[in-house]
Design an enzyme around this catalytic site. Structure first.
Site, PDB file in Angstrom:
ATOM      1  CD  GLU A  93      -2.859   1.210   2.468  1.00  0.00           C
ATOM      2  OE1 GLU A  93      -3.728   1.978   2.446  1.00  0.00           O
ATOM      3  OE2 GLU A  93      -2.227   0.538   3.428  1.00  0.00           O
ATOM      4  CD  GLU A 176      -6.879   6.417   5.952  1.00  0.00           C
ATOM      5  OE1 GLU A 176      -6.820   5.149   5.561  1.00  0.00           O
ATOM      6  OE2 GLU A 176      -5.628   7.008   6.705  1.00  0.00           O
TER       7      GLU A 176
END
Length: 195
Positions: A93, A176
């Protein structure tokens, strides 16, 4: 995503060609160190090895109406050796945090302070089954223009990222939230492509 109490609503304001404008309003409490969601826009891409990609140009113009929060504004990309890997995770990621608000941090620990695309970043690394590299800006970048391929190139050259055996399977941009009172992220313009 972590547990918590709250709400979130995301609105698409405009889509024109390769450009997207959208906003998300949220409020979350509890589980302070856990991400609650990831409202995002993403690219419909053809999966290919990262080493075969020439460029990943992108622009992002955004603002938060409340910065007394625990949240990030970030790109999130996944790669995998299996071209059929699910696209909500990967072997690797890559995150690019354009902003970090409050007392939060990426997965793992800081391992480097590179300059990529004319900006100096904190580079964090962590994870086990999925290895996560996070480039974190020292202060919010509300208007970003760059080439994400440069971040992959840096990792390949300096941290043994296996670009020739990893397919790029997803590219997203969003926020987020961890915790905070009602807050709205407004993305006035976002573009990205892979070639």
């Amino acid at each position: 995503m972590g547990s918590g109490t709250g709400y979130q609503c995301t609105t698409v304001n405009n889509i024109s060609g390769s450009s997207a404008a959208w906003s998300t309003t949220w409020q979350w409490t509890g589980a302070d160190s856990s991400v609650k969601s990831y409202a995002n826009s993403q690219v419909d891409l053809t999966k290919q090895f990262v080493s075969d990609i020439a460029t990943i140009p992108t622009t992002a113009s955004w603002s938060y109406d409340n910065t007394n929060i625990n949240a990030d504004v970030s790109y999130d990309l996944f790669t995998a050796a299996d071209i059929n890997h699910v696209t909500y995770s990967g072997d690797y990621e890559l995150m690019i945090w354009l902003a970090r608000y409050g007392n939060i941090q990426p997965i793992g620990s800081q391992i480097d302070t590179p300059t990529v695309g004319g900006q100096t970043w904190e580079l964090w690394y962590g994870g086990s089954e999925q290895q996560t590299y996070s480039f974190v800006a020292s202060s919010p970048i509300n208007s970003f223009s760059g080439d994400i391929k440069q971040f992959f190139d840096y990792l390949a050259q300096n941290h043994a990222f296996p670009a020739s055996s990893q397919y790029l399977i997803n590219l997203q941009f969003g926020t987020e939230p961890f915790t905070g009172n009602q807050s709205t992220l407004t993305v006035s313009d976002w573009t990205a492509s892979v070639s």
